[in-house]
Design a protein around this motif. Structure first.
Motif, PDB file in Angstrom:
ATOM      1  N   TYR A  72       0.803  -1.217   0.000  1.00 60.23           N
ATOM      2  CA  TYR A  72       0.000   0.000   0.000  1.00 60.23           C
ATOM      3  C   TYR A  72       0.839   1.271   0.000  1.00 60.23           C
ATOM      4  O   TYR A  72       0.310   2.371   0.191  1.00 60.23           O
ATOM      5  CB  TYR A  72      -0.942   0.009   1.213  1.00 60.23           C
ATOM      6  N   ARG A  73       2.161   1.171  -0.242  1.00 59.90           N
ATOM      7  CA  ARG A  73       2.986   2.381  -0.186  1.00 59.90           C
ATOM      8  C   ARG A  73       4.220   2.239  -1.076  1.00 59.90           C
ATOM      9  O   ARG A  73       4.748   1.143  -1.248  1.00 59.90           O
ATOM     10  CB  ARG A  73       3.404   2.663   1.252  1.00 59.90           C
ATOM     11  N   LEU A  74       4.654   3.383  -1.620  1.00 59.95           N
ATOM     12  CA  LEU A  74       5.907   3.462  -2.364  1.00 59.95           C
ATOM     13  C   LEU A  74       6.894   4.321  -1.585  1.00 59.95           C
ATOM     14  O   LEU A  74       6.516   5.028  -0.648  1.00 59.95           O
ATOM     15  CB  LEU A  74       5.660   4.097  -3.743  1.00 59.95           C
ATOM     16  N   LYS A  75       8.150   4.276  -1.988  1.00 61.81           N
ATOM     17  CA  LYS A  75       9.168   5.129  -1.356  1.00 61.81           C
ATOM     18  C   LYS A  75      10.287   5.395  -2.354  1.00 61.81           C
ATOM     19  O   LYS A  75      10.413   4.707  -3.377  1.00 61.81           O
ATOM     20  CB  LYS A  75       9.727   4.461  -0.103  1.00 61.81           C
ATOM     21  N   ASN A  76      11.095   6.396  -2.073  1.00 64.39           N
ATOM     22  CA  ASN A  76      12.268   6.666  -2.888  1.00 64.39           C
ATOM     23  C   ASN A  76      13.339   5.615  -2.616  1.00 64.39           C
ATOM     24  O   ASN A  76      13.603   5.280  -1.458  1.00 64.39           O
ATOM     25  CB  ASN A  76      12.828   8.063  -2.597  1.00 64.39           C
ATOM     26  N   ASP A  77      13.952   5.119  -3.678  1.00 65.28           N
ATOM     27  CA  ASP A  77      15.006   4.128  -3.526  1.00 65.28           C
ATOM     28  C   ASP A  77      16.222   4.766  -2.852  1.00 65.28           C
ATOM     29  O   ASP A  77      16.646   5.877  -3.214  1.00 65.28           O
ATOM     30  CB  ASP A  77      15.399   3.575  -4.899  1.00 65.28           C
ATOM     31  N   GLU A  78      16.763   4.083  -1.870  1.00 72.66           N
ATOM     32  CA  GLU A  78      17.892   4.622  -1.118  1.00 72.66           C
ATOM     33  C   GLU A  78      19.127   4.802  -1.984  1.00 72.66           C
ATOM     34  O   GLU A  78      20.008   5.605  -1.678  1.00 72.66           O
ATOM     35  CB  GLU A  78      18.209   3.693   0.075  1.00 72.66           C
ATOM     36  N   GLU A  79      19.229   4.051  -3.075  1.00 68.41           N
ATOM     37  CA  GLU A  79      20.371   4.172  -3.976  1.00 68.41           C
ATOM     38  C   GLU A  79      20.092   5.125  -5.132  1.00 68.41           C
ATOM     39  O   GLU A  79      20.855   5.187  -6.105  1.00 68.41           O
ATOM     40  CB  GLU A  79      20.747   2.788  -4.521  1.00 68.41           C
ATOM     41  N   GLY A  80      18.998   5.859  -5.036  1.00 63.66           N
ATOM     42  CA  GLY A  80      18.682   6.863  -6.039  1.00 63.66           C
ATOM     43  C   GLY A  80      18.188   6.309  -7.361  1.00 63.66           C
ATOM     44  O   GLY A  80      18.331   6.957  -8.407  1.00 63.66           O
ATOM     45  N   LYS A  81      17.583   5.133  -7.338  1.00 63.14           N
ATOM     46  CA  LYS A  81      17.108   4.508  -8.578  1.00 63.14           C
ATOM     47  C   LYS A  81      15.618   4.714  -8.813  1.00 63.14           C
ATOM     48  O   LYS A  81      14.967   3.927  -9.491  1.00 63.14           O
ATOM     49  CB  LYS A  81      17.428   3.017  -8.551  1.00 63.14           C
ATOM     50  N   GLY A  82      15.087   5.780  -8.251  1.00 59.31           N
ATOM     51  CA  GLY A  82      13.686   6.094  -8.492  1.00 59.31           C
ATOM     52  C   GLY A  82      12.757   5.592  -7.400  1.00 59.31           C
ATOM     53  O   GLY A  82      13.157   5.432  -6.237  1.00 59.31           O
ATOM     54  N   ILE A  83      11.514   5.323  -7.757  1.00 61.67           N
ATOM     55  CA  ILE A  83      10.488   4.899  -6.808  1.00 61.67           C
ATOM     56  C   ILE A  83      10.438   3.381  -6.747  1.00 61.67           C
ATOM     57  O   ILE A  83      10.464   2.704  -7.775  1.00 61.67           O
ATOM     58  CB  ILE A  83       9.109   5.437  -7.229  1.00 61.67           C
ATOM     59  N   VAL A  84      10.355   2.852  -5.523  1.00 63.91           N
ATOM     60  CA  VAL A  84      10.254   1.398  -5.326  1.00 63.91           C
ATOM     61  C   VAL A  84       9.110   1.114  -4.347  1.00 63.91           C
ATOM     62  O   VAL A  84       8.634   2.009  -3.653  1.00 63.91           O
ATOM     63  CB  VAL A  84      11.560   0.791  -4.781  1.00 63.91           C
ATOM     64  N   VAL A  85       8.688  -0.133  -4.320  1.00 69.73           N
ATOM     65  CA  VAL A  85       7.670  -0.556  -3.360  1.00 69.73           C
ATOM     66  C   VAL A  85       8.293  -0.606  -1.975  1.00 69.73           C
ATOM     67  O   VAL A  85       9.400  -1.133  -1.796  1.00 69.73           O
ATOM     68  CB  VAL A  85       7.114  -1.936  -3.748  1.00 69.73           C
ATOM     69  N   ASP A  86       7.607  -0.050  -1.004  1.00 70.82           N
ATOM     70  CA  ASP A  86       8.076  -0.104   0.384  1.00 70.82           C
ATOM     71  C   ASP A  86       7.796  -1.503   0.927  1.00 70.82           C
ATOM     72  O   ASP A  86       6.640  -1.872   1.149  1.00 70.82           O
ATOM     73  CB  ASP A  86       7.342   0.958   1.214  1.00 70.82           C
TER      74      ASP A  86
END
Length: 491
Positions: free
Chosen positions: A95-109
């Motif tokens: 139910y949520r997305l987040k910014n990838d910690e390695e700067g690769k865009g949006i990922v599933v949390d």
């Protein structure tokens, strides 16, 4: 208006795809297998929706809305239902997305995983019957006659605009009744409503019948269908109505207190038609020049195009057309006056021909002098010059005439493509050389039905409601048979 359409005789599938795109009905979206319905296409769907909604309400049904997402556990409550849709379900797990910690865009949390997965509805029986359990307590609450206009998702790998897409629009009726007979009566009534709509508004003749066990809706005891014939000799299932028995009532514990004071499970139906009807409409009447729309469903019934060489001429035509347009609209006729200066009359003629506008009126300076107008009908491409004094009445009459003529043409075509056969060699020959519905005896077994399908790609479209009892032998096995069924290759 761009390049001409591929001719139907050359490549029917390509013709259909080109026509849907060039007539501005729909286009593919950025999501694989899902379409964008464009304004002109949606306007036709709105006309369909309005007529069907009226017919539903006249038969006592009310509209409601239920959630898009259904808990996975609901599907497991009715075994045959989940078996029928399991391979088509899209599943929501987070139910949520987040910014990838390695700067690769949006990922599933990964921390936002749902406790229970949710299914994007392929149909709504399960979520609706969960609500009905709370709504129904007594016979006084019955019958419960609910319809929903919604979108559904069935994950399709091979898609075609309107005919088969992963997401589509539809209506789904879900009703609950005191008795088995009442539920069966409802199922048959809705089949009649669908047939009436198809024939009276779409000008598309249909055959009413029941599906074989292997072709029934998942979870139904009986499926009633309307089957139409397209111009390429392939059948199309245009609407279905299902008698569900007490299966869903038992799965979701929907009981009521009877008139005698005991507890019993309600009897259920469901029924639906979808934007697949748009594809059926295109394929039933259209020609090598573009769409041919029945007047009752055409967003624009009459297009008026001015022909002029000067602003002064245009102004005089505008004044005359304003009166004509007002008179036509007073009769409930939808009119578009196309006095755009950015396109020439010939371009406009081609556009309205492509878009299937039933009638076109052209008016120029000579028409003003002579009090005449040129009237062109889309279905036959015939033109006539008539007095403006008779224009309104002639338009009214022609719209009715076109509606009737389209139905009769489609009916004659369909009837010519119903062929009785008594041998399997005949069966195969008709399918390969003529197409259409093949009326043949069948021994009633799923094994024979599947064998015929594997050998010919033809399925039993329905057992017609008006099928007569007659002694015969199965076209494949030679076993005894009591009536003919209709086979066809289908969409």
């Amino acid at each position: 208006m761009g390049s001409k359409l591929t001719k139907r005789a050359e490549d029917y599938s390509k013709w259909y795809n080109e026509l849907v795109l060039k007539a501005d009905l729909a286009e593919n979206s950025g999501v694989r297998g899902m379409m964008v319905i464009k304004p002109y296409g949606y306007a036709i769907w709105e006309k369909m929706q309005a007529e069907l909604d009226r017919m539903f309400k006249e038969t006592g049904h009310e509209n409601a809305y239920f959630p898009l997402l259904i808990p996975k556990s609901y599907f497991s409550k009715e075994a045959s239902h989940v078996d029928g849709f399991a391979k088509e379900c899209a599943v929501v797990t987070h139910y949520r997305l987040k910014n990838d910690e390695e700067g690769k865009g949006i990922v599933v949390d990964e921390k936002a995983k749902l406790e229970e997965e949710l299914i994007i509805r392929p149909t709504s029986e399960t979520i609706i019957w969960d609500s009905y359990r709370k709504w129904i307590q007594s016979y006084r609450d019955l019958p419960l006659l609910i319809n929903q206009w919604a979108n559904v998702m069935r994950w399709e790998m091979r898609t075609r605009l309107f005919l088969r897409t992963a997401e589509f629009l539809w209506q789904e009726g879900h009703t609950a009744h005191e008795t088995k007979n009442e539920a069966i009566e409802e199922t048959r009534k809705m089949q009649e409503v669908y047939a009436d709509f198809a024939e009276s508004f779409m000008a598309m003749p249909v055959i009413k019948g029941t599906k074989t066990e292997s072709e029934r809706f998942a979870g139904a005891l009986d499926t009633y269908t309307i089957e139409a014939m397209m111009q390429d000799g392939r059948a199309l299932q245009a609407g279905t109505s299902h008698f569900l028995g007490q299966n869903f009532a038992k799965a979701f514990d929907v009981k009521y207190t009877t008139r005698e004071g005991r507890q019993d499970y309600v009897w259920a139906t469901s029924w639906g038609v979808s934007t697949r009807l748009m594809g059926a409409l295109v394929m039933s009447h259209s020609d090598d020049f573009g769409l041919v729309l029945p007047p009752k469903l055409a967003p624009i019934q009459v297009a008026i195009v001015p022909i002029y060489k000067s602003e002064e001429q245009l102004q005089k035509i505008n004044e005359r057309v304003e009166v004509i347009t007002k008179d036509l609209r007073a009769k409930g006729i939808t009119v578009k006056y196309d006095n755009r200066t950015t396109h020439k009359p010939g371009w406009k003629f081609a556009e309205y021909e492509l878009k299937g506008v039933p009638l076109r009126i052209a008016m120029g300076p000579r028409d003003l002098e002579n009090n005449t107008a040129e009237l062109a009908r889309r279905d036959t491409l015939q033109k006539e010059i008539l007095s403006q004094d008779n224009l309104i009445g002639r338009v009214e009459g022609l719209l009715e005439e076109i509606q009737t003529a389209l139905f009769q043409k489609a009916l004659d075509f369909r009837n010519n493509l119903i062929t009785e056969v008594d041998s399997f060699d005949e069966f195969k020959q008709v399918l390969e050389t003529k197409g259409g519905f093949v009326s043949a005896h069948w021994d009633g077994t799923a094994e024979t039905e599947e064998k015929i399908k594997s050998l010919t790609k033809a399925t039993i479209r329905c057992i017609p409601n008006d099928a007569v009892e007659e002694e015969g032998v199965c076209v494949l096995t030679g076993n005894k048979s009591s009536k003919r069924v209709l086979f066809a290759k289908a969409y």
